[in-house]
Motif scaffolding. Structure first.
Motif, PDB file in Angstrom:
ATOM      1  N   THR A 235      58.918  -3.272  32.045  1.00  0.00           N
ATOM      2  CA  THR A 235      60.084  -2.535  32.523  1.00  0.00           C
ATOM      3  C   THR A 235      59.846  -2.056  33.948  1.00  0.00           C
ATOM      4  O   THR A 235      58.710  -1.806  34.350  1.00  0.00           O
TER       5      THR A 235
ATOM      6  N   TRP B 133      67.709  -1.791  36.488  1.00  0.00           N
ATOM      7  CA  TRP B 133      66.467  -1.801  35.710  1.00  0.00           C
ATOM      8  C   TRP B 133      66.251  -3.126  35.000  1.00  0.00           C
ATOM      9  O   TRP B 133      67.122  -3.616  34.286  1.00  0.00           O
TER      10      TRP B 133
ATOM     11  N   THR C  52      64.199  -5.299  32.212  1.00  0.00           N
ATOM     12  CA  THR C  52      63.439  -5.155  30.969  1.00  0.00           C
ATOM     13  C   THR C  52      63.153  -6.539  30.406  1.00  0.00           C
ATOM     14  O   THR C  52      64.014  -7.422  30.443  1.00  0.00           O
TER      15      THR C  52
END
Length: 89
Positions: A8, A41, A43
């Motif tokens: 992440t 973000w 992931t």
């Protein structure tokens, strides 16, 4: 042995390349991967396999520490057995 790795961090170019290159250097095979970007973000979850006679999860985590620092990520790896045991409860 099989393990689950999570990656992440803030999305940027080169994350997948850095992670997969480091794993390949250790002769860790990626069996399955799922990745997504939520806003900014990144992931990723990887199902990986490796020869536990030659390598430990701690060895892999140690190698991934440099990738974490270089790429600004958080990378964790855990034995697949842990996930299987939790699901069996």
């Amino acid at each position: 042995m099989f393990a689950i790795m999570t990656v992440t961090g803030q999305d940027h170019t080169g994350i997948i390349a850095a992670v997969s290159t480091a794993l390949a250097e250790l002769d860790v095979n990626i069996h399955n991967v799922s990745q997504t970007i939520m806003d900014k973000w990144f992931t990723m979850i990887l199902h990986v396999g490796f020869d536990d006679a030659a390598l430990t999860i701690a060895d892999i985590q140690e190698r991934m520490t440099s990738v974490e620092k270089e790429q600004g990520l958080v990378i964790r790896i855990q034995s697949e057995a842990l996930f299987s045991a939790v699901n069996d409860i």
